[in-house]
Design a protein around this motif. Sequence first.
Motif, PDB file in Angstrom:
ATOM      1  N   THR A   1     102.384  42.074  71.404  1.00 21.47           N
ATOM      2  CA  THR A   1     102.508  42.763  69.997  1.00 21.47           C
ATOM      3  C   THR A   1     101.317  42.255  69.213  1.00 21.47           C
ATOM      4  N   SER A   2     100.924  43.021  68.435  1.00 21.37           N
ATOM      5  CA  SER A   2      99.712  42.931  67.462  1.00 21.37           C
ATOM      6  C   SER A   2      99.750  41.663  66.719  1.00 21.37           C
ATOM      7  N   VAL A   3      98.603  40.914  66.265  1.00 15.21           N
ATOM      8  CA  VAL A   3      98.927  39.755  65.626  1.00 15.21           C
ATOM      9  C   VAL A   3      98.633  39.951  64.192  1.00 15.21           C
ATOM     10  N   ASN A   4      99.890  39.953  63.415  1.00 10.13           N
ATOM     11  CA  ASN A   4     100.082  40.257  62.127  1.00 10.13           C
ATOM     12  C   ASN A   4     101.374  40.001  61.624  1.00 10.13           C
ATOM     13  N   ARG A   5     101.452  39.820  60.209  1.00  6.89           N
ATOM     14  CA  ARG A   5     103.032  39.617  59.898  1.00  6.89           C
ATOM     15  C   ARG A   5     103.378  41.287  59.859  1.00  6.89           C
ATOM     16  N   SER A   6     104.768  41.412  59.895  1.00  7.24           N
ATOM     17  CA  SER A   6     105.153  42.912  60.141  1.00  7.24           C
ATOM     18  C   SER A   6     104.815  43.691  58.753  1.00  7.24           C
ATOM     19  N   GLY A   7     104.362  44.910  59.196  1.00  8.59           N
ATOM     20  CA  GLY A   7     103.987  45.748  57.827  1.00  8.59           C
ATOM     21  C   GLY A   7     102.551  45.175  57.222  1.00  8.59           C
ATOM     22  N   LYS A   8     101.839  44.396  57.919  1.00 11.64           N
ATOM     23  CA  LYS A   8     100.533  44.002  57.280  1.00 11.64           C
ATOM     24  C   LYS A   8      99.392  44.317  58.200  1.00 11.64           C
ATOM     25  N   LYS A   9      98.071  44.305  57.980  1.00 11.18           N
ATOM     26  CA  LYS A   9      97.035  44.533  58.525  1.00 11.18           C
ATOM     27  C   LYS A   9      97.036  43.766  59.910  1.00 11.18           C
ATOM     28  N   ILE A  10      96.320  44.369  61.078  1.00  7.46           N
ATOM     29  CA  ILE A  10      96.413  43.555  62.400  1.00  7.46           C
ATOM     30  C   ILE A  10      94.991  42.581  61.841  1.00  7.46           C
ATOM     31  N   LEU A  11      95.232  41.402  62.445  1.00  9.62           N
ATOM     32  CA  LEU A  11      94.020  40.558  62.126  1.00  9.62           C
ATOM     33  C   LEU A  11      92.938  40.606  63.190  1.00  9.62           C
ATOM     34  N   GLU A  12      91.754  40.742  62.664  1.00  8.39           N
ATOM     35  CA  GLU A  12      90.656  41.041  63.743  1.00  8.39           C
ATOM     36  C   GLU A  12      89.691  39.705  64.082  1.00  8.39           C
ATOM     37  N   THR A  13      89.762  38.861  63.279  1.00 11.24           N
ATOM     38  CA  THR A  13      88.737  37.504  63.231  1.00 11.24           C
ATOM     39  C   THR A  13      89.651  36.461  63.596  1.00 11.24           C
ATOM     40  N   MET A  14      88.866  35.338  64.370  1.00 16.26           N
ATOM     41  CA  MET A  14      89.430  34.278  64.862  1.00 16.26           C
ATOM     42  C   MET A  14      89.652  33.248  63.689  1.00 16.26           C
ATOM     43  N   ASP A  15      88.885  33.268  62.564  1.00 20.09           N
ATOM     44  CA  ASP A  15      89.378  32.480  61.346  1.00 20.09           C
ATOM     45  C   ASP A  15      90.705  32.787  60.904  1.00 20.09           C
ATOM     46  N   SER A  16      90.885  34.220  60.949  1.00 22.62           N
ATOM     47  CA  SER A  16      91.882  34.778  59.980  1.00 22.62           C
ATOM     48  C   SER A  16      93.050  34.457  60.831  1.00 22.62           C
ATOM     49  N   ILE A  17      93.126  34.506  62.301  1.00 24.50           N
ATOM     50  CA  ILE A  17      94.065  34.282  62.979  1.00 24.50           C
ATOM     51  C   ILE A  17      94.574  32.902  62.967  1.00 24.50           C
ATOM     52  N   VAL A  18      93.808  32.056  63.037  1.00 21.90           N
ATOM     53  CA  VAL A  18      93.976  30.572  63.028  1.00 21.90           C
ATOM     54  C   VAL A  18      94.548  30.233  61.761  1.00 21.90           C
ATOM     55  N   GLU A  19      93.918  30.751  60.602  1.00 23.12           N
ATOM     56  CA  GLU A  19      94.499  30.218  59.372  1.00 23.12           C
ATOM     57  C   GLU A  19      95.951  30.758  59.125  1.00 23.12           C
ATOM     58  N   GLU A  20      96.160  32.126  59.708  1.00 19.87           N
ATOM     59  CA  GLU A  20      97.569  32.441  59.423  1.00 19.87           C
ATOM     60  C   GLU A  20      98.679  31.874  60.266  1.00 19.87           C
ATOM     61  N   PHE A  21      98.546  31.864  61.596  1.00 20.43           N
ATOM     62  CA  PHE A  21      99.427  31.555  62.737  1.00 20.43           C
ATOM     63  C   PHE A  21      99.044  30.095  63.672  1.00 20.43           C
ATOM     64  N   GLY A  22      97.949  29.613  63.144  1.00 19.81           N
ATOM     65  CA  GLY A  22      97.539  28.337  64.114  1.00 19.81           C
ATOM     66  C   GLY A  22      98.509  27.341  64.024  1.00 19.81           C
TER      67      GLY A  22
END
Length: 197
Positions: free
Chosen positions: A131-152
Amino acid sequence: MILAKSDPSSIRVASDCLSSGGVAILPTDTVYGFSASVSESLHAGDKIFRIKGRNENKPMIQLISSPDDLKTYTDMPLPGWLLEKWPGPLTVIVPLKSSLSSTNSTVAFRCPGDLWLRKVIEGCGTPIYSTSVNRSGKKILETMDSIVEEFGQEVDLIIDDGDRHGSVPSTIVKISGGNVELVREGAVRIEIPSVQI
């Protein structure tokens, strides 16, 4: 743990993580996805729901390593014009075999176009949730920096394959009663024939 997809150990590390009940963020042939083993004994899918804040009544796509694997889970044949889209960013919703479900359940399956990912799935020995990498109802994360910051700090593994700007999710179709219905237009263009299976 963050590991480059190009690392020679990445397939083994990702497979081991999922097989042991971990949650990983993996690159797919569309967007980055939260992934976990479908094995019922691991209950790893529940971890994804908690991380995303997603309603558990909303099912996740299951990724398989080969188009032939679909026959293990459904008696519904895919028409040839759909089967030729696999491996690729096409998701098909089909009824489960009666031996696997007593409630006429349906499941969404995809055989991804990315060979690396198919090898990870094969190494798990089971389909994997995606399932896409984002909080439910939020925008899908596209950059590695944002993914690591949010879910690392919330997942066990992130496989880095660079940023994914403008990636399009998979196309979704539903097969029921011999008919194919377009559920979501995505990365694969589908033209449903006037005469169906």
